[in-house]
Design an enzyme around this catalytic site. Sequence first.
Site, short mmCIF file in Angstrom:
data_model
loop_
_atom_site.label_atom_id
_atom_site.label_comp_id
_atom_site.label_asym_id
_atom_site.label_seq_id
_atom_site.Cartn_x
_atom_site.Cartn_y
_atom_site.Cartn_z
N ASP A 70 -31.92 -56.20 -36.35
CA ASP A 70 -32.09 -57.55 -35.79
C ASP A 70 -31.46 -57.60 -34.39
O ASP A 70 -30.77 -58.56 -34.03
CB ASP A 70 -31.49 -58.62 -36.70
CG ASP A 70 -31.93 -60.04 -36.31
OD1 ASP A 70 -32.79 -60.17 -35.42
OD2 ASP A 70 -31.39 -61.00 -36.89
N ASP A 99 -40.24 -65.14 -37.27
CA ASP A 99 -38.81 -64.87 -37.22
C ASP A 99 -38.09 -65.85 -36.29
O ASP A 99 -38.55 -66.14 -35.19
CB ASP A 99 -38.53 -63.45 -36.76
CG ASP A 99 -37.06 -63.12 -36.84
OD1 ASP A 99 -36.47 -63.30 -37.92
OD2 ASP A 99 -36.48 -62.74 -35.81
N ASN A 145 -27.71 -65.10 -36.87
CA ASN A 145 -28.42 -65.86 -37.90
C ASN A 145 -29.32 -64.92 -38.71
O ASN A 145 -30.22 -64.33 -38.14
CB ASN A 145 -29.28 -66.95 -37.25
CG ASN A 145 -29.83 -67.92 -38.26
OD1 ASN A 145 -29.28 -68.10 -39.34
ND2 ASN A 145 -30.95 -68.55 -37.92
N ASN A 150 -40.42 -63.99 -31.19
CA ASN A 150 -39.70 -65.09 -30.52
C ASN A 150 -39.90 -64.97 -29.01
O ASN A 150 -38.99 -64.61 -28.27
CB ASN A 150 -38.21 -65.02 -30.84
CG ASN A 150 -37.92 -64.76 -32.31
OD1 ASN A 150 -38.49 -63.84 -32.89
ND2 ASN A 150 -37.04 -65.54 -32.89
#
Length: 424
Positions: free
Chosen positions: A304, A152, A277, A94
């Site tokens: 994460d 992702d 999320n 990301n």
Amino acid sequence: MSLLIKNARIYTGGTFKKSDVFIKNSKIHSLGPSISADGADRVFDCKDKYFLIPGFVDVHVHLREPGFSYKETIKSGTMAAVKAGYTAVCSMPNLNPAPDSPENLKVQTDIIERDAVIDVFPFAAITKGRKGTGECVDFRSMKKDAIGFSDDGTGVQTEELMAQAMKQCAEENCIISAHCEVNSLLRGGYIHDGEYCRRNHHKGICSESEWAQIERDCRLAEETGCRYHVCHISTKESVDIIRKAKARGVRVTCETGPHYLTMCDRDLQEHGRFKMNPPLRAEEDMLALLAGVKDGTVDVIATDHAPHSAEEKSKGLEKSAMGVVGLETAFPVLYTKLVKTGIITLERLVEMMAVKPREIFKIDGGVIKEGETADLCLLDLEKEWVVHPEEFVSMGRATPFENWKLQGENLLTILRGEIVYEAI
């Protein structure tokens, strides 16, 4: 540097035993009782109290660089990781630019080479622009520099596109690490579509938005033979689908996060530090995930780790950015809430945080025996502390574990025989 660690409880052969460990020239030189300190540059006496294990590996972290260095940098993120006992992390795509070409991936790997204090293995994107639509990247051109391929933050939206990606990755013997999310089922939601959501008039994210894509992908992985890893699973249906796929021989593995194993939507508060999320699901989902951890369906626990600025996380459940930090709390949370309570053993936790990640993603280490690379950390399991985010090394401060009283602390991190963090 040569190191001698005396009277440690070392993790070897899937269990713990008392031993000395002599480290020299980046390798574990010898193990056994009463090793002489002659020739050792540093000696640490654990006094039968501390536990020496392979360094943790987190296969799902966001280091935010390039593109978003106001949230985190590769230097600050890896410094947070090394403090917590990690010797390797896998960074998600990301980023800006998205690592969807060798040139864009090199922007990230150049920063890693310059600033990282531990090993960082980057994921490249599955699709151009990491959009989950359009066309696939050139997997062959990036496989030598990427640990795997992931979009992702975005699910691959069509079966045709994922089938193409899996077929090509199978041919190249690459792994796909999938964020599973059906965009058409989100409907503007931002927390789990459950009791808390309805009672407080929020918009919910249904469980099917996750498990429907996992179901599709497990079938495609079975058809193509692709190595398929599922990111941050959060629903009971996801656990069941993966369990059944494994029983059929599908090459599927999965991860979940510490927050999904220790919290559910009834723990939500009206604060951005509870927004991530996938979202915190219902209690029955948490219990299904714990069952999956115990029976081996869930292979890995990954954080994460997703730092944002204070402003981005200050806008409540509805408006805050998705994501919480997790590197500096992961092991203590899991040790306190899962091991100390008897849900799983310490050995199982070490397997999920230090051994299985290496096996799945083909990362060196994970074994304490003579001749193996000395990537290690030393844990004090008796140390009690309280989570105060302002004390984090990470630039991110948003954690659902704020003010939790935890047990367990890393004292020493060793990377290829060199001390890269010390608090002993």
